[in-house]
Design an enzyme around this catalytic site. Structure first.
Site, PDB file in Angstrom:
ATOM      1  N   PRO A 164       0.874  -1.149  -0.050  1.00 53.13           N
ATOM      2  CG  PRO A 164      -0.220  -1.164   2.024  1.00 53.13           C
ATOM      3  CD  PRO A 164       0.675  -2.045   1.044  1.00 53.13           C
ATOM      4  CG  LEU A 165       2.830   2.538   3.231  1.00 51.63           C
ATOM      5  CD1 LEU A 165       3.716   2.669   4.346  1.00 51.63           C
ATOM      6  CD2 LEU A 165       1.629   3.763   3.342  1.00 51.63           C
ATOM      7  CG  LEU A 166       6.746  -0.261  -3.391  1.00 51.79           C
ATOM      8  CD1 LEU A 166       8.080  -0.805  -2.938  1.00 51.79           C
ATOM      9  CD2 LEU A 166       6.112  -1.059  -4.518  1.00 51.79           C
ATOM     10  CE  LYS A 179     -10.423   3.970  -3.052  1.00 50.32           C
ATOM     11  NZ  LYS A 179     -10.362   2.434  -2.056  1.00 50.32           N
ATOM     12  CB  SER A 184      -8.193  -6.572  -9.821  1.00 51.15           C
ATOM     13  OG  SER A 184      -9.358  -5.731  -9.910  1.00 51.15           O
ATOM     14  CD  GLU A 238       2.372  -0.362 -13.322  1.00 49.23           C
ATOM     15  OE1 GLU A 238       2.397  -1.582 -13.794  1.00 49.23           O
ATOM     16  OE2 GLU A 238       3.308   0.230 -13.742  1.00 49.23           O
ATOM     17  CG  LEU A 239      -4.258  -3.230 -15.262  1.00 49.78           C
ATOM     18  CD1 LEU A 239      -5.200  -3.503 -16.410  1.00 49.78           C
ATOM     19  CD2 LEU A 239      -5.101  -2.322 -14.103  1.00 49.78           C
ATOM     20  CB  CYS A 277       1.391  -7.351  -9.609  1.00 56.84           C
ATOM     21  SG  CYS A 277       2.935  -6.369  -9.150  1.00 56.84           S
ATOM     22  CD  GLU A 280      -3.349 -11.166 -10.416  1.00 58.16           C
ATOM     23  OE1 GLU A 280      -4.363 -10.802 -10.198  1.00 58.16           O
ATOM     24  OE2 GLU A 280      -2.269 -10.493 -10.355  1.00 58.16           O
TER      25      GLU A 280
END
Ligand code: NAD
Length: 487
Positions: A150-152, A171, A224, A245-246, A279, A378
């Protein structure tokens, strides 16, 4: 309850109740955050748009110092942030230590890159002219972030966006908003009000209003494929700049020359770090038929030796998954594989000795093929499916037989195979003998359904700058090519 951060103030805004944030290792509620609404997005956009007017014109030296200050505050609060991150996300402390290091370094890196250039000068068509290219900020950037880093993943968007002169609205994921709010309070507090806002809430209730807002020209999203497709469908009619970035379904190919023990360690790390919720997790492993027995035994033995447990426990190797629905997905993939004839060599179940938390045992499967969900979709969990190949060309075809193209790993010291691999594999990052290691100057991102955005490097800065060409003629004179043609 922790509050949202809008225009430099902590506020409940127009929240429609609260969202509980849960510790995935214990299932206990850690805290709550406001369940934000479209009105909260509106307030954040208004403040961000207003301060953009001055932020974009701030001198490079001042902006650089402010971004370095963010980095040094992240470092000085590292211990508290790592602890909170381990509580809300679950992965082991060494992995969160590394995430924090990346966050601080990303701010330092873009602090400098942001003042390095603002475009380029090109040769004019005529001597009396001057032509140059300006790289300009877009305005308000919406940064929609997932829970796994979450932070990176927030820093990889926020740092370059700010360095380029944009303002941002973050967000965070509804599952991991606490660390983003902590950063707002302790690390972003030196920035002018409104330059960084954090709006908490569900995707449909705050993410989507951000995507649809006419004053947010850029949406930088990691998450996602399904959410990315939805965002793209809303953003396309508005001609927004999308940075997507999925998902991924990365493969590792073990070549015949690889040492089985070392290959086992590399594969386990690539597949199981963050409980497989990366990912770029290795989600498919191709092993040479000629040495399948040795590689399989080494991998199974190594995976069996790993310790599952709370991320706060120093002896833990693999932590919990983020939630029950995510665990249900790996369970359904393993079940589908079993039904179609695969064998589970270790794992394949919830741990019997841990009663609370969303744990799933690290799982090695063999006898898999590309008809199975575990080789196609995935999985995002701690699974290591092993599939045999007979020729290296076949292995590369298998790697490319996938809708995603995020990363790919090769374990080999054979230069011919290495060259063939990095030339023929369709993926945004190729790792040879050192899976999942990033480089601040090396662009990270995907091909095919993984989305085409790039983070890090100069490419990661350019995602947040638009290009303007200025053609300037010093002589305000009639031109020979103007009307009338029949002169
Ligand atoms: P997700 O798509 O469910 O959610 C990501 C973010 O989007 C969250 O903040 C969520 O609230 C928000 N969101 C959900 N619906 C939305 C909507 N309709 N409009 C706007 N925002 C909305 O993904 P997740 O489960 O949080 O994260 C896991 C996924 O992220 C995996 O697929 C993984 O591969 C991907 N991921 C990709 C990368 C990469 O760099 N390519 C990195 C990490 C994770």
């Amino acid at each position: 309850m922790k509050l949202m951060y809008i225009n430099g103030q902590f506020t409940k805004g127009n929240a429609n109740g609260e969202i509980e944030v849960t510790n995935p290792a214990t299932e206990e509620v850690l805290d709550t955050v406001p369940r934000g609404t479209a009105e909260d997005v509106e307030s954040a956009v208004r403040s961000s748009k207003e301060v953009f007017k001055s932020w974009r014109k701030m001198g490079a030296n001042e902006r650089t110092s402010l971004l370095h200050e963010v980095a040094s505050k992240v470092r000085s609060h590292k211990e508290e942030i790592v602890h909170l991150l381990t509580l809300e996300e679950g992965k082991p402390i060494p992995e969160n230590d590394e995430e924090l290091e990346w966050v601080a370094n990303t701010f330092d890196y873009y602090a400098e890159l942001g003042r390095h250039d603002r475009g380029r000068v090109i040769p004019p068509g005529e001597h009396s002219q001057f032509n140059f290219i300006l790289k300009e900020p877009y305005g308000v950037v919406g940064c929609i972030v997932p829970w796994n880093y979450p932070l990176l993943l927030m820093a990889w968007k926020v740092a370059p966006a700010l360095a380029a002169g944009n303002t941002v609205i973050i967000k965070p994921s509804e599952m991991t908003p606490l660390t983003a709010l902590y950063l707002a309070e302790h690390c972003f507090d030196g920035l002018p009000a409104g330059v960084v806002n954090v709006v908490t809430g569900f995707g449909a209730e705050t993410g989507e209003p951000l995507v649809k807002h006419p004053d947010v020209p850029v949406i930088a999203f990691t998450g996602s494929l399904a959410t990315g497709q939805r965002i793209a469908s809303h953003a396309a009619p508005m001609m927004k700049k999308l940075h997507l970035e999925l998902g991924g379904k990365d493969a590792t190919v073990i070549a015949e020359d690889a040492d089985p023990e070392r290959a086992a360690k590399a594969v386990a790390y690539a597949a199981l770090i963050n409980a497989g919720q990366v990912c770029t997790s290795t989600e498919r492993v191709y092993i040479p038929q000629s040495k399948a027995k040795q590689f399989t035994e080494a991998i199974v033995e190594h995976v069996k030796s790993l310790k599952l447990g709370s991320g706060l426990d120093a002896s833990t190797d693999v932590g919990p998954m983020i939630g029950d629905s995510y665990r249900a997905k790996i369970e359904s993939h393993v079940e589908d594989a079993r039904t179609r004839g695969a064998q589970v060599l270790t794992g394949g179940q919830r741990p019997r000795d841990i009663s609370k938390g969303w744990f799933y045992e690290p799982t090695v499967l063999t006898g898999v093929d590309h008809t199975m969900l575990i080789m196609r979709e995935e999985t995002f969990g701690p699974a290591v499916p092993l599939m045999e190949y007979t020729s290296f060309e076949e292995a590369i075809d298998r790697v490319n037989d996938c809708k995603y193209g995020l990363g790919a790993v090769l374990l080999s010291e054979d230069p011919k195979k290495i060259k063939m691999f990095f030339e023929d594999v369709k993926a945004g990052t190729i790792w040879i003998n050192d899976p999942l290691t990033d480089n601040y100057a090396g662009p990270f991102g995907g091909m095919k359904y993984s989305g085409g955005a790039r983070e890090l490097g100069i490419e990661g800065l350019d995602e947040f700058r638009e290009t303007k060409h200025v053609h300037w003629d010093f002589n305000m004179e009639d031109k020979s090519y103007w009307y009338p043609y029949g002169r």
